[in-house]
Design a protein around this motif. Structure first.
Motif, short mmCIF file in Angstrom:
data_model
loop_
_atom_site.label_atom_id
_atom_site.label_comp_id
_atom_site.label_asym_id
_atom_site.label_seq_id
_atom_site.Cartn_x
_atom_site.Cartn_y
_atom_site.Cartn_z
N ILE A 201 14.92 -8.09 3.62
CA ILE A 201 13.90 -7.50 2.75
C ILE A 201 12.64 -8.35 2.88
CG2 ILE A 201 13.26 -6.88 0.40
CD1 ILE A 201 16.26 -6.49 -0.12
N VAL A 202 11.60 -7.74 3.44
CA VAL A 202 10.37 -8.48 3.76
C VAL A 202 9.18 -7.57 3.48
CG1 VAL A 202 8.99 -9.37 5.70
CG2 VAL A 202 11.45 -9.84 5.63
N ASN A 203 8.14 -8.10 2.86
CA ASN A 203 6.86 -7.39 2.80
C ASN A 203 6.09 -7.76 4.06
OD1 ASN A 203 4.40 -6.27 2.36
ND2 ASN A 203 4.01 -7.28 0.40
N ALA A 204 6.15 -6.88 5.06
CA ALA A 204 5.56 -7.19 6.37
C ALA A 204 4.04 -7.26 6.32
CB ALA A 204 6.02 -6.16 7.39
N ALA A 205 3.45 -6.77 5.21
CA ALA A 205 1.99 -6.86 5.08
C ALA A 205 1.55 -8.31 4.90
CB ALA A 205 1.52 -6.02 3.89
N ILE B 90 13.67 -5.12 9.33
CA ILE B 90 13.05 -5.61 8.09
C ILE B 90 12.35 -4.45 7.37
CG2 ILE B 90 12.73 -7.98 8.90
CD1 ILE B 90 9.74 -7.31 9.31
N ASP B 91 12.46 -4.47 6.04
CA ASP B 91 11.77 -3.47 5.23
C ASP B 91 11.54 -4.07 3.85
OD1 ASP B 91 11.39 -0.20 5.64
OD2 ASP B 91 11.39 -0.84 3.55
N MET B 92 10.53 -3.54 3.15
CA MET B 92 10.25 -4.06 1.80
C MET B 92 11.21 -3.47 0.77
SD MET B 92 8.07 -1.68 -0.05
CE MET B 92 8.03 0.04 0.33
N ALA B 93 11.91 -2.36 1.12
CA ALA B 93 12.84 -1.73 0.17
C ALA B 93 14.26 -1.83 0.70
CB ALA B 93 12.45 -0.26 -0.01
N ALA C 145 0.82 -1.21 0.00
CA ALA C 145 0.00 0.00 0.00
C ALA C 145 0.86 1.27 0.00
CB ALA C 145 -0.92 0.00 1.22
N TYR C 146 2.11 1.13 0.46
CA TYR C 146 3.00 2.28 0.67
C TYR C 146 3.45 2.90 -0.65
CZ TYR C 146 7.03 4.61 2.95
OH TYR C 146 7.93 5.52 3.47
N ILE C 147 3.24 4.21 -0.83
CA ILE C 147 3.79 4.81 -2.04
C ILE C 147 4.57 6.09 -1.77
CG2 ILE C 147 2.45 3.80 -3.91
CD1 ILE C 147 0.60 6.20 -3.72
N VAL D 6 10.40 -3.37 12.74
CA VAL D 6 9.50 -3.62 11.60
C VAL D 6 9.36 -2.35 10.75
CG1 VAL D 6 7.13 -4.25 10.92
CG2 VAL D 6 8.18 -5.32 12.94
N GLY D 7 9.59 -2.45 9.44
CA GLY D 7 9.53 -1.28 8.55
C GLY D 7 10.64 -0.32 8.91
N CYS D 8 11.86 -0.87 9.01
CA CYS D 8 13.00 -0.13 9.59
C CYS D 8 13.52 0.97 8.68
CB CYS D 8 14.13 -1.09 9.95
SG CYS D 8 14.84 -1.90 8.49
N GLY D 9 13.09 0.98 7.37
CA GLY D 9 13.65 1.96 6.45
C GLY D 9 15.15 1.72 6.31
N PRO D 10 15.96 2.78 6.30
CA PRO D 10 17.41 2.59 6.18
C PRO D 10 18.00 1.86 7.40
CG PRO D 10 16.76 4.88 5.80
CD PRO D 10 15.56 4.19 6.33
N GLN E 97 8.34 -0.61 16.10
CA GLN E 97 7.75 -0.25 14.79
C GLN E 97 7.52 1.26 14.78
OE1 GLN E 97 4.49 -2.78 12.93
NE2 GLN E 97 3.37 -0.88 13.11
N ARG E 98 8.06 1.95 13.75
CA ARG E 98 7.99 3.41 13.77
C ARG E 98 7.54 3.94 12.41
NH1 ARG E 98 13.41 6.65 15.64
NH2 ARG E 98 14.15 6.14 13.56
N PHE E 99 6.48 4.74 12.42
CA PHE E 99 5.99 5.48 11.24
C PHE E 99 5.54 4.57 10.08
CE2 PHE E 99 9.16 8.60 13.13
CZ PHE E 99 8.19 9.21 13.90
C1 SAM Z 1 8.21 6.41 6.95
S1 SAM Z 1 9.31 5.11 6.73
C2 SAM Z 1 9.88 4.81 8.40
C3 SAM Z 1 11.17 4.04 8.43
C4 SAM Z 1 11.74 3.77 9.83
N1 SAM Z 1 10.81 3.04 10.66
C5 SAM Z 1 12.16 5.04 10.51
O1 SAM Z 1 11.56 5.41 11.53
O2 SAM Z 1 13.09 5.67 10.01
C6 SAM Z 1 8.25 3.74 6.50
C7 SAM Z 1 8.99 2.49 6.05
O3 SAM Z 1 8.07 1.41 6.02
C8 SAM Z 1 8.41 0.58 4.93
N2 SAM Z 1 7.25 -0.21 4.56
C9 SAM Z 1 6.06 0.22 4.10
N3 SAM Z 1 5.24 -0.80 3.84
C10 SAM Z 1 5.94 -1.92 4.15
C11 SAM Z 1 5.64 -3.31 4.08
N4 SAM Z 1 4.46 -3.74 3.64
N5 SAM Z 1 6.58 -4.18 4.49
C12 SAM Z 1 7.79 -3.75 4.92
N6 SAM Z 1 8.14 -2.45 4.99
C13 SAM Z 1 7.21 -1.55 4.61
C14 SAM Z 1 8.86 1.56 3.85
O4 SAM Z 1 9.65 0.94 2.87
C15 SAM Z 1 9.61 2.59 4.67
O5 SAM Z 1 10.98 2.29 4.73
#
Ligand code: SAM
Length: 292
Positions: A120-124, A101-104, A33-35, A78-82, A139-141
């Motif tokens: 690299i994981v699609n946590a959805a 873990i992050d999808m990107a 869903a993330y864009i 979860v969704g750690c970004g960089p 889990q943040r943001f």
């Molecule tokens: C706003 S960023 C926050 C990154 C990190 N948590 C931080 O605080 O810096 C949201 C992150 O969630 C990841 N993300 C979104 N949907 C995801 C999914 N379905 N599975 C894994 N990661 C996901 C994005 O790739 C992005 O890196």
């Protein structure tokens, strides 16, 4: 000096497509869903955001885990970004093990300590870990990442992978400004429309403690933070520079999912950023932590 090795990036089941649009790298996969963009400009924004939250929290987390982390526990981001949080935590607590873990694949590779790794994981689609694998999950943001049903599912998945007495901590932005200028209020309503189009909820941060309660978590603490945009000291100044990167990034989502045009969004963004200091606008955030 610690070194990083390529083996610390693990490609799990995720096979996610990306596309370039207006010079930004975006997900091109209906299962995500993330864009918001996944590119170097976004990494820079997340680096500044990480610095801001270290300042606001006066540390990296609020859960009472310092002693356990010092002794050595296993932690998931979860969704750690960089992975700035993962990396900083791993450096601070060398006896603990950290998985981000992050999808990107935007992961920091430089000077990654040996107790940190990224997958690299699609946590959805759930968390690819056995039951009771972690002592602490952070889990943040993810407000712009998970539709409401996936957000609730993520909380249930986190509970599954947590050990008995394990801890959860979630930090979330609420798309709701206090004292916004008319331009900022407009931006916020457009973001709300875009999120709704993907079944995401601007106000999910206000509901997390209820979700945790429903999932059976205990000792739930819910802390509110209001961060000033461009006023009130160093954090406010830093947050304004983050917003200067965040609003264009979010604009990619808004113009894709609503009828708002690029030029209109750009103009309104300029106005919103200029007015935040004048109106003394703030953004609401919530940090919730609890025990399994
Ligand atoms: C706003 S960023 C926050 C990154 C990190 N948590 C931080 O605080 O810096 C949201 C992150 O969630 C990841 N993300 C979104 N949907 C995801 C999914 N379905 N599975 C894994 N990661 C996901 C994005 O790739 C992005 O890196």
């Amino acid at each position: 000096m610690v070194t990083s090795s390529p083996s610390k990036i693990v490609f799990d089941s995720a096979d996610i497509a990306f596309q370039l649009k207006n010079g930004r790298k975006l997900v091109d996969d209906m299962s995500v869903a993330y864009i918001l963009p996944s590119d170097s400009t976004e990494v820079e924004r997340l680096r500044l955001n990480h610095d801001l939250w270290k300042m606001v929290l006066e540390g990296l987390f609020k859960s009472p885990l310092h002693e356990s982390l010092k002794k050595g526990i296993t932690v998931l981001d979860v969704g750690c970004g960089p992975g700035f949080w993962t990396k900083d935590m791993a450096i601070l607590y060398p006896n603990s093990k950290f998985i981000g873990i992050d999808m990107a694949d935007v992961f920091v590779r430089e000077d990654l300590p040996p107790n940190a790794e990224f997958h690299i994981v699609n946590a959805a689609n759930g968390l690819p870990f056995h039951d009771e694998s972690f002592d602490f999950v952070f889990q943040r943001f993810l407000v712009m990442g998970f539709p409401t049903d996936k957000y609730i599912q993520s909380i249930k998945e986190i509970k599954r992978v947590l050990k008995t007495d394990g801890a959860i901590e979630i930090l979330e932005l609420v798309n709701d400004y206090i004292d916004p200028s008319p331009a900022l209020a407009k931006i916020s309503s457009w973001i709300d429309k875009a999120l709704s189009a993907r079944n995401m909820d601007s106000y999910i941060g206000d509901k997390i403690s209820t979700f945790l309660q429903d999932a059976g978590f205990q000792d739930i603490r819910d802390i509110k933070y209001n961060v000033p945009i461009g006023w009130g000291g160093v954090a406010g100044e830093l947050y304004l520079s983050i917003q200067q990167l965040a609003l264009p990034a979010v604009g990619v989502m808004v113009t894709q999912l609503t009828s708002v045009k690029d030029e209109e969004y750009e103009e309104t963004t300029k106005e919103a950023l200029a007015g935040a200091k004048v109106f003394k606008s703030t953004t609401r955030f919530r940090l919730i932590y609890a025990k399994k």
